[in-house]
Design an enzyme around this catalytic site. Structure first.
Site, PDB file in Angstrom:
ATOM      1  CG  HIS A  10      52.290  -0.797 -15.453  1.00  0.00           C
ATOM      2  ND1 HIS A  10      51.473   0.278 -15.714  1.00  0.00           N
ATOM      3  CD2 HIS A  10      52.178  -1.623 -16.501  1.00  0.00           C
ATOM      4  CE1 HIS A  10      50.923   0.105 -16.883  1.00  0.00           C
ATOM      5  NE2 HIS A  10      51.323  -1.037 -17.396  1.00  0.00           N
ATOM      6  NE  ARG A  51      40.988   9.515  -6.886  1.00  0.00           N
ATOM      7  CZ  ARG A  51      40.563   8.380  -6.345  1.00  0.00           C
ATOM      8  NH1 ARG A  51      40.083   7.417  -7.116  1.00  0.00           N
ATOM      9  NH2 ARG A  51      40.621   8.200  -5.046  1.00  0.00           N
ATOM     10  CD  GLU A  90      40.621  15.754  -0.303  1.00  0.00           C
ATOM     11  OE1 GLU A  90      40.939  14.573  -0.470  1.00  0.00           O
ATOM     12  OE2 GLU A  90      40.532  16.557  -1.242  1.00  0.00           O
ATOM     13  CG  ASP A 136      44.331  13.332   0.414  1.00  0.00           C
ATOM     14  OD1 ASP A 136      45.536  13.063   0.565  1.00  0.00           O
ATOM     15  OD2 ASP A 136      43.813  13.514  -0.696  1.00  0.00           O
ATOM     16  CB  CYS A 176      34.391   9.681  -2.721  1.00  0.00           C
ATOM     17  SG  CYS A 176      35.336  11.159  -2.357  1.00  0.00           S
TER      18      CYS A 176
HETATM   19  C1  PEP Z   1      40.537  10.956  -0.884  1.00  0.00           C
HETATM   20  O1  PEP Z   1      41.469  11.689  -0.531  1.00  0.00           O
HETATM   21  O2  PEP Z   1      39.958  10.178  -0.108  1.00  0.00           O
HETATM   22  C2  PEP Z   1      40.094  10.943  -2.283  1.00  0.00           C
HETATM   23  C3  PEP Z   1      39.040  10.256  -2.658  1.00  0.00           C
HETATM   24  O3  PEP Z   1      40.827  11.642  -3.185  1.00  0.00           O
HETATM   25  P1  PEP Z   1      42.208  11.152  -3.826  1.00  0.00           P
HETATM   26  O4  PEP Z   1      42.414   9.728  -3.429  1.00  0.00           O
HETATM   27  O5  PEP Z   1      42.054  11.344  -5.290  1.00  0.00           O
HETATM   28  O6  PEP Z   1      43.186  12.095  -3.211  1.00  0.00           O
HETATM   29 MG    MG Z   2      42.091  13.305  -1.796  1.00  0.00          MG
END
Ligand code: PEP
Ligand code: MG
Length: 596
Positions: A196, A303, A438, A462, A509
């Protein structure tokens, strides 16, 4: 001449920037707890009152801190709410009072026993995130113990000199009360990249290094320090040469930062005229303004889990609608890509009962969860669609692993549209529907998926985890989490190819898209849109503006010929160092440290 007193420590750099200043040691050592047997009933009753007073004082202190929290970090105030809730929890409050009454023991000892019981309970939980929350119980207990001992914690807000805070550990309450007009930055013995304290330092834009192990034992109040939040280096008692060297580095970094911020509103266009969309990833409505300030041309990933993670019940459709509408209105005419709920994995809502899973990352997560919980899913889709009447919204499904999931999700979306039609509620009938790539299986069938989608967005966080079998939150294998692995590059290439064949756009992303080191390779692989943490946008735009697509394609072509991740890393690093030395040295830590 080198002064023999100079010492260097290396910790984990969690918030970028260089500072030179005096140490201010903050004592966060634990209060000693002694056992005491209470003889009379009167003593016992008084002890209960003493405990209640200390607890109420702790509540007042936390409320006070919450009210004074700097604007930039207000969104983290839920941590302090959690602390208030802990104090009301029966395992904390009632259990301590019961122990005082039944065992005739002093408040300190009774509280220690309650905390021990809570710790035992937490130790049986597998989920690392929930397990880690025990630190919050400990912070709260420590605050109450301090009040019982009449030794109130020194508030960081009261510090009125320009200093660098040195502490064993900083609690959320500590970091929330930092006065940025006075505190230059902080360094701690313990802590990690996602602690944190680290996140707050990033939001406050103050340099911070954690995990220094013994810095509190090596430094005294007033000791001169150099803290390099880019590399994690801390220099104790630096000599004049080092001070001059770091002053120069500081100046160069400041110059670099102001130059990229100045240019962050220019389009992200390569030297040879190829236009790229650079967008921001956000988690809260409040981040939209920062995203715009940093030159975001839309939100590439919203998100949407935040509303579901708090503890006051599931959000209502109207509440979500208001939030989504506002985001869409602020960012219009640019688009916002709303990712539907990605709960499960390492994100759980206390309002939904989860069955324990051995591998939550491979379990009931994201779209799988939504398809099993249509009521929750439909309510969110209704909110997204209704908000689409007020701006440029796109909808995106996470963790799609094959066509059937995409078709099932689209079917629910269509049903919801029909419902809105019947109710006469407006929405964007041409709303673009895309999916995150992903899961490795989605890469393999990307050509099939592309026929049923308007866009792809590659989620490398992911995708890398699942493709390389590296748990993204497991620090033991963190160095094997390699974005430049040949398998990852080939996957990106294949997804872009599938998207092109079907005439749909391909964005990225995941965090990879916000690291300047990877931008030329990704540009060369012809990713068309990059979405990232807003802080990284100015640096990434600068890299794009200084690269030609032709050169980027050449880099990608060479990188794809290499066989090991080490070779690719060496090659790409060498190219970056050669073409953009300043970005490599200043921009990369800047972009990387500011992950939220
Ligand atoms: C990802 O998996 O790259 C992504 C952008 O989603 P998150 O990090 O929210 O799982
Ligand atoms: Mg993801």
């Amino acid at each position: 001449m080198t002064d023999s007193k100079v010492r260097k420590l290396k910790g984990i750099a969690v918030s970028s920037g260089i500072i030179i200043g005096k140490a201010h040691l903050v004592d966060r050592s634990r209060v000693k707890i002694l056992y005491q047997y209470l003889i009379s009933d009167q003593q016992v009753n008084k002890e209960v009152e003493r405990f209640k007073d200390a607890l109420n004082a702790a509540k007042d202190q936390i409320i006070h801190l919450k009210n004074r929290m700097p604007e930039q970090i207000k969104r983290h105030s839920f941590i302090l709410d959690t602390h208030l809730m802990i104090m009301d929890d029966s395992m904390f409050f009632n259990a301590t009072i019961n122990a005082i009454l039944s065992e005739k023991i002093n408040a300190e000892w009774a509280l220690k026993k309650s905390v021990q019981n809570i710790e035992d309970l937490f130790s049986q939980i597998d989920d690392p995130y929930i397990k880690e929350r025990i630190v919050d119980v400990e912070y709260v207990a420590e605050r109450v113990l301090r009040n019982l001992a009449g030794k109130e914690l020194e508030s960081l807000y009261e510090i009125n000199e320009r200093v660098i805070i040195v502490a064993h550990e900083l609690s959320p309450a500590d970091t929330s009360s930092i006065n940025i007009a006075k505190v230059m930055g902080f360094i701690t013995d313990v802590g990690g990249r996602t602690s944190h304290a680290a996140i707050i330092a990033q939001s406050l834009k103050i340099p911070a290094v954690v995990g220094l192990e013994s810095v509190t034992r090596q430094v005294q109040d007033g000791t001169l320090l150099i803290v390099d939040g880019n590399t994690g280096e801390v220099i104790i008692d630096p000599d004049d040469d080092l001070i001059i060297l770091y002053q120069e580095k500081q100046l160069n970094q400041e110059r670099f930062e102001s130059s990229i911020i100045r240019l962050s509103h220019l389009p992200a266009e390569t030297r040879d005229g190829h236009k790229i969309s650079v967008r921001a990833n956000i988690e809260f409505l409040e981040e939209v303004a920062t995203a715009k300030d940093h030159g975001a041309e839309g939100i590439g990933l919203y998100r949407t889990e935040f509303h579901y993670l708090r503890s006051q019940g599931l959000p209502s459709e109207d509440e979500l609608f208001e939030d989504y509408k506002e985001v869409a209105e602020i960012i219009a005419p640019n688009p916002v890509t709303m990712r539907t709920l990605d709960l499960g994995g390492d994100r759980f809502s206390s309002e939904i009962s989860w069955t324990k899973e051995t591998n939550p990352a491979l379990g009931l997560r994201a779209i799988r969860f939504c398809l099993q919980q249509p009521r929750i899913f439909r309510s969110q889709l209704r909110a997204i669609l209704r908000a689409s009447a007020f701006g440029n919204i796109q909808v995106m499904f996470p963790m799609i692993s094959g066509l059937q999931e995409l078709l099932d999700s689209r079917k629910i979306l269509k049903d919801v549209m029909g419902e809105l039609d019947q109710e006469g509620l407006a929405y964007d009938r041409n709303i673009k529907v895309g999916l995150m790539i992903e899961v490795p299986s989605a890469v393999t069938v990307a050509d099939i998926l592309a026929k049923h989608a308007d866009f792809f967005s590659i989620g490398t966080n992911d995708l890398i985890q699942y493709a390389l079998a590296i748990d993204r939150v497991n620090t033991k294998v963190a160095d094997m989490y390699q974005p430049l692995h040949p398998a990852v590059l080939r996957m990106v290439r294949d997804v872009v190819h599938a998207g092109r064949q079907a005439g749909i756009s391909v964005a990225m992303c995941g965090e990879m898209a916000g690291d300047p080191l990877y931008i030329p390779v990704l540009l060369g692989l012809e990713v068309e849109e990059f979405s990232m943490n807003a802080m990284a946008i100015p640096v990434v735009k600068r890299v794009i503006r200084m690269t030609s697509l032709a050169k980027a394609k050449e880099i990608a072509r060479q990188a794809l010929l290499l066989h090991t991740v080490e070779e690719v890393n060496d090659y790409v690093t060498r190219e970056m160092d050669r073409i953009f030395p300043d970005i490599f040295w200043f921009g990369r830590p800047l972009a990387n440290n500011l992950r939220q």
